[in-house]
Scaffold this motif. Structure first.
Motif, PDB file in Angstrom:
ATOM      1  N   MET A  39      18.336  -3.702  -1.669  1.00 41.84           N
ATOM      2  CA  MET A  39      17.052  -3.501  -1.004  1.00 41.84           C
ATOM      3  C   MET A  39      17.285  -3.323   0.488  1.00 41.84           C
ATOM      4  O   MET A  39      18.063  -4.046   1.093  1.00 41.84           O
ATOM      5  CB  MET A  39      16.143  -4.712  -1.199  1.00 41.84           C
ATOM      6  N   ASP A  40      16.560  -2.402   1.029  1.00 38.69           N
ATOM      7  CA  ASP A  40      16.669  -2.212   2.465  1.00 38.69           C
ATOM      8  C   ASP A  40      15.570  -2.992   3.185  1.00 38.69           C
ATOM      9  O   ASP A  40      14.671  -3.560   2.564  1.00 38.69           O
ATOM     10  CB  ASP A  40      16.630  -0.728   2.820  1.00 38.69           C
ATOM     11  N   VAL A  41      15.645  -3.009   4.478  1.00 38.47           N
ATOM     12  CA  VAL A  41      14.727  -3.794   5.311  1.00 38.47           C
ATOM     13  C   VAL A  41      13.285  -3.304   5.157  1.00 38.47           C
ATOM     14  O   VAL A  41      12.353  -4.111   5.093  1.00 38.47           O
ATOM     15  CB  VAL A  41      15.176  -3.734   6.790  1.00 38.47           C
ATOM     16  N   VAL A  42      13.085  -2.008   5.053  1.00 42.47           N
ATOM     17  CA  VAL A  42      11.732  -1.452   4.935  1.00 42.47           C
ATOM     18  C   VAL A  42      11.072  -1.937   3.639  1.00 42.47           C
ATOM     19  O   VAL A  42       9.889  -2.305   3.624  1.00 42.47           O
ATOM     20  CB  VAL A  42      11.773   0.094   5.001  1.00 42.47           C
ATOM     21  N   SER A  43      11.812  -1.972   2.562  1.00 43.42           N
ATOM     22  CA  SER A  43      11.264  -2.448   1.284  1.00 43.42           C
ATOM     23  C   SER A  43      10.869  -3.917   1.364  1.00 43.42           C
ATOM     24  O   SER A  43       9.820  -4.310   0.860  1.00 43.42           O
ATOM     25  CB  SER A  43      12.288  -2.260   0.162  1.00 43.42           C
ATOM     26  N   ILE A  44      11.691  -4.702   2.003  1.00 44.62           N
ATOM     27  CA  ILE A  44      11.388  -6.139   2.147  1.00 44.62           C
ATOM     28  C   ILE A  44      10.131  -6.324   2.986  1.00 44.62           C
ATOM     29  O   ILE A  44       9.257  -7.127   2.641  1.00 44.62           O
ATOM     30  CB  ILE A  44      12.596  -6.882   2.752  1.00 44.62           C
ATOM     31  N   ILE A  45      10.003  -5.572   4.067  1.00 46.22           N
ATOM     32  CA  ILE A  45       8.816  -5.672   4.927  1.00 46.22           C
ATOM     33  C   ILE A  45       7.565  -5.265   4.151  1.00 46.22           C
ATOM     34  O   ILE A  45       6.521  -5.929   4.239  1.00 46.22           O
ATOM     35  CB  ILE A  45       8.991  -4.822   6.204  1.00 46.22           C
TER      36      ILE A  45
END
Length: 84
Positions: free
Chosen positions: A1-7
């Protein structure tokens, strides 16, 4: 998972939790609930935090007992002088 997905996941969870909070409030009418839930989703982060903070501040104001004096009683201005 990348940071954008987590946000995005965190923002969706925040929006969902505020929507549940708003839907359970008994002091709002149905139209108010729907309008505020729409605001939460159209203005994702700020709408959710703003409405949550507003309603929590309203709850605190209602639960505080009134500290000042109100009405009745002698304040010294209702006495008339009897001697001339």
């Amino acid at each position: 998972m990348d940071v954008v997905s987590i946000i995005l996941i965190v923002l969706c969870l925040l929006n969902l939790s505020v929507c549940v909070f708003l839907s359970q409030r008994e002091d709002l009418e149905i139209v108010q609930k729907v309008a505020q839930i729409i605001i939460v989703w159209f203005v994702p982060f700020l709408g959710a935090l703003g409405l949550y903070a507003f309603h929590r501040s309203q709850d605190k104001d209602v639960s505080k007992p009134f500290k000042g004096k109100f009405g009745g009683g002698d304040n010294g201005s209702s006495h008339t002088s009897t001697g001339d």
